[in-house]
Write a protein that holds these residues in place. Structure first.
Motif, PDB file in Angstrom:
ATOM      1  N   SER A  30     -31.788   3.164 -26.378  1.00 37.06           N
ATOM      2  CA  SER A  30     -32.171   3.390 -24.740  1.00 37.06           C
ATOM      3  C   SER A  30     -31.147   4.473 -24.301  1.00 37.06           C
ATOM      4  N   PRO A  31     -31.491   5.409 -23.901  1.00 36.82           N
ATOM      5  CA  PRO A  31     -30.848   6.636 -23.275  1.00 36.82           C
ATOM      6  C   PRO A  31     -29.776   6.065 -22.247  1.00 36.82           C
ATOM      7  N   SER A  32     -28.515   6.542 -22.311  1.00 33.55           N
ATOM      8  CA  SER A  32     -27.668   6.265 -21.191  1.00 33.55           C
ATOM      9  C   SER A  32     -27.221   7.388 -20.641  1.00 33.55           C
ATOM     10  N   GLU A  33     -26.923   8.586 -21.325  1.00 32.61           N
ATOM     11  CA  GLU A  33     -26.493   9.749 -20.939  1.00 32.61           C
ATOM     12  C   GLU A  33     -26.954  11.135 -21.504  1.00 32.61           C
ATOM     13  N   VAL A  34     -27.321  12.054 -20.492  1.00 32.03           N
ATOM     14  CA  VAL A  34     -27.476  13.484 -21.381  1.00 32.03           C
ATOM     15  C   VAL A  34     -26.300  14.074 -21.253  1.00 32.03           C
ATOM     16  N   LEU A  35     -25.918  14.771 -22.222  1.00 27.11           N
ATOM     17  CA  LEU A  35     -24.599  15.293 -22.391  1.00 27.11           C
ATOM     18  C   LEU A  35     -24.707  16.933 -22.023  1.00 27.11           C
ATOM     19  N   SER A  36     -23.749  17.256 -21.399  1.00 30.72           N
ATOM     20  CA  SER A  36     -23.610  18.903 -20.833  1.00 30.72           C
ATOM     21  C   SER A  36     -22.706  19.545 -21.842  1.00 30.72           C
ATOM     22  N   SER A  37     -23.132  20.806 -22.220  1.00 32.53           N
ATOM     23  CA  SER A  37     -22.211  21.860 -23.175  1.00 32.53           C
ATOM     24  C   SER A  37     -20.983  22.169 -22.263  1.00 32.53           C
ATOM     25  N   SER A  38     -20.926  21.889 -20.932  1.00 31.51           N
ATOM     26  CA  SER A  38     -19.780  22.241 -20.357  1.00 31.51           C
ATOM     27  C   SER A  38     -19.483  21.205 -19.227  1.00 31.51           C
ATOM     28  N   PRO A  39     -18.829  20.017 -19.731  1.00 26.89           N
ATOM     29  CA  PRO A  39     -18.656  18.769 -18.909  1.00 26.89           C
ATOM     30  C   PRO A  39     -18.026  19.051 -17.867  1.00 26.89           C
ATOM     31  N   LEU A  40     -16.946  19.877 -17.818  1.00 31.30           N
ATOM     32  CA  LEU A  40     -16.030  20.152 -16.651  1.00 31.30           C
ATOM     33  C   LEU A  40     -16.364  21.313 -15.781  1.00 31.30           C
ATOM     34  N   GLY A  41     -17.380  21.898 -16.118  1.00 35.25           N
ATOM     35  CA  GLY A  41     -17.913  23.191 -15.370  1.00 35.25           C
ATOM     36  C   GLY A  41     -19.328  23.116 -14.717  1.00 35.25           C
ATOM     37  N   GLU A  42     -19.760  24.094 -14.247  1.00 36.20           N
ATOM     38  CA  GLU A  42     -21.022  23.942 -13.700  1.00 36.20           C
ATOM     39  C   GLU A  42     -22.177  24.706 -14.278  1.00 36.20           C
ATOM     40  N   ASN A  43     -21.815  25.334 -15.462  1.00 33.91           N
ATOM     41  CA  ASN A  43     -22.839  26.333 -15.958  1.00 33.91           C
ATOM     42  C   ASN A  43     -23.283  25.782 -17.355  1.00 33.91           C
ATOM     43  N   GLY A  44     -23.274  24.303 -17.347  1.00 32.90           N
ATOM     44  CA  GLY A  44     -23.465  23.948 -18.734  1.00 32.90           C
ATOM     45  C   GLY A  44     -25.031  23.769 -18.979  1.00 32.90           C
ATOM     46  N   ARG A  45     -25.318  23.322 -19.795  1.00 32.56           N
ATOM     47  CA  ARG A  45     -26.929  22.711 -20.419  1.00 32.56           C
ATOM     48  C   ARG A  45     -26.700  21.821 -21.309  1.00 32.56           C
ATOM     49  N   VAL A  46     -28.002  21.274 -21.530  1.00 34.24           N
ATOM     50  CA  VAL A  46     -28.179  20.011 -22.432  1.00 34.24           C
ATOM     51  C   VAL A  46     -27.349  20.317 -23.986  1.00 34.24           C
TER      52      VAL A  46
END
Length: 503
Positions: free
Chosen positions: A309-325
């Motif tokens: 069951s999906p709980s979170e889609v992770l970002s390539s930049s957790p602390l920034g604004e320019n991340g992607r999946v």
């Protein structure tokens, strides 16, 4: 006389000069008596055409006008069926016969709720049927669902099938791994498109833009993930077989997810039994030497994952604004017997699948195209009883907007038959008002006043011919136009020239 009306009359071989200017300039279109039932169907997909078919078969005097917001007919058959499933699209031949045999008109390029209101249609027609399908998505409602690289499978399907509103999607496929969340036929469709060799796809009616994008795709591994277990999948055995036999691709299914199923299989209904046996065989049986050699040489692979069951889609930049999946974290689940009832519970463990592309395929939802329509926003359906819309005489519904987005195209047939039967019963009992004049006249007049140019089935055949001609040049069944402006240009060019010569 407006040019819109002149063009429409010309398409029906009626001399525009013969129509006198009155407050209802299209009235001469009507050849039916005032007691002829005239039905308006909103949506030209399978539900709309099947409803029309049942109505026309059940009442030999009845006439149907099928409206669609797009200039082209066939809805889900054109824009939802996978391009490598041409046989499924053969139903278009049946719908074409219906649309060209008389008593049935296609009127495209008309947006209900925008160009004209449902109440205006009810004032003009004996009955109105809502059959416009599902145009929204169910959401996961987890963090990261809005990251670049995360897409709705509905939009992805629309993109590779040329649906104008999704033709510029430009999915990010510069990653070796994709995750598809959902266990239905659409989930397998998008996984298959991502992994199918281009030499196969090039011979289908997939769009040129999709082929070009897939040519540069780096996706080699696809995880198809679902919350529940093998007995709860929604895809069909045909779709599963295609994935297992996909050229240049190997299948990976965890045999641990099938523990104890061998004892249950004999008690299952035949369709469920067959697909469960195929899953079990694929997960547990050692392949033949020939099949093992094929799998070892494959450059692509797909995984069928259960109890996640999906709980979170992770970002390539957790602390920034320019991340992607960058990945998806799943809660590991299991089925437990709680008070005699089998329930899905979280084990407390989690698992992360690194990836750069996620496609959500957990279901569609219909939307309320007009505030006048009684609508259940939670379920995404029109409030109805057997197709009769709650509280509004003369208003009916069929297809996904009636029962929710479930089943294959043929599921719409039985559903549409049910709605049509209710309507025919209402005609025979006198519950439906069949004394209204030809509704098409009134609606065309309103559209002309509003500057809306309707597209006829004859207009569509010009688009169809051009798409087929373009496809023939590159060895495809057709090369779809993906812009509404281009469709309109091809549909109306000849008539525009005729109008200029007249002047």
């Amino acid at each position: 006389m407006s040019w819109v009306l002149r063009r429409y009359l010309s398409s029906r071989l009626i001399c525009p000069a013969c129509v006198h200017q009155t407050s209802h300039p299209a009235r001469l279109l009507s050849s039916q008596s005032a007691s002829t039932p005239r039905v308006c169907i909103i949506g030209s997909g399978p539900a709309g055409f099947y409803t029309a078919q049942s109505l026309l078969k059940g009442d030999k005097s009845l006439h149907v006008d099928i409206y669609d917001r797009l200039p082209v007919p066939f809805g889900l058959v054109r824009y939802g069926v996978a391009p490598d499933h041409p046989d499924v699209k053969n139903v278009i031949n049946q719908f074409t016969t219906l649309a060209t045999a008389g008593r049935c008109n296609f009127i495209g390029g008309v947006s209900i709720g925008k160009d004209i209101q449902v109440k205006e249609l009810l004032d003009a027609y004996s009955a109105v049927v809502l059959s416009y399908g599902a145009e929204s998505d169910k959401m996961l409602n987890v963090p990261g669902e809005d990251l670049p690289g995360f897409y709705s499978a509905r939009k992805f399907v629309g993109w590779y099938n040329g649906l104008p509103e999704h033709s510029t999607l430009d999915p990010m496929m510069d990653t070796d791994t994709a995750v598809v969340i959902g266990h239905g036929n659409v989930a397998l469709d998008v996984a298959r498109i991502l992994l199918t060799p281009l030499d196969i796809l090039k011979k289908t009616d997939i769009t040129a833009d999709a082929i070009e994008a897939l040519k540069h795709s780096k996706v080699k591994k696809v995880h198809v993930v679902g919350r529940r277990g093998p007995l709860n999948i929604s895809f069909t055995i045909k779709e599963l077989r295609e994935m297992i036999k996909l050229p240049d691709c190997r299948t990976s299914i965890n045999p641990e997810h099938f523990a104890g199923l061998e004892t249950i299989i004999p008690e299952l209904p035949r369709p469920k039994k067959r697909i469960t046996e195929l899953l079990l065989k694929s997960a547990q049986s050692a392949p033949s030497s020939q099949e093992k050699a094929r799998q070892d040489a494959a450059s692509g692979e797909w995984h069928l994952d259960f109890f996640r069951s999906p709980s979170e889609v992770l970002s390539s930049s957790p602390l920034g604004e320019n991340g992607r999946v960058a990945g998806v974290t799943f809660d590991v689940c299991e089925l437990e017997n709680v008070n005699g009832e089998e329930k899905l519970v979280k084990t407390g463990e989690s698992e992360t699948i690194p990836c750069g592309l996620v496609l959500r395929s957990i279901g569609y939802k219909s939307v309320q195209v007009d505030d006048f329509i009684p609508f259940d926003h939670q379920k995404g359906v029109v409030k109805n009883e057997l197709g009769r819309v709650e509280g509004i005489q003369g208003l009916y519904c069929s297809g996904w907007v009636k029962r929710g987005p479930k089943g294959v195209i043929l599921s719409s047939l039985n559903d549409s038959i049910e709605t049509a039967k209710c309507m025919l019963d209402d005609i025979n009992s006198g519950a439906m008002d069949t004394s209204k004049p030809n509704g098409q006249d009134r609606v065309l007049s309103l559209l002309a006043e509003r500057g809306v140019t309707p597209i006829t089935f004859s207009d569509w055949t010009k688009i169809d011919a051009e798409e087929r001609a373009r496809g023939e040049l590159v060895g495809k069944p057709r090369e779809k136009m993906t812009r509404i402006e281009e469709m309109m240009d091809h549909a109306l060019a000849e008539k525009e020239n005729d109008g200029q010569e007249e002047r």
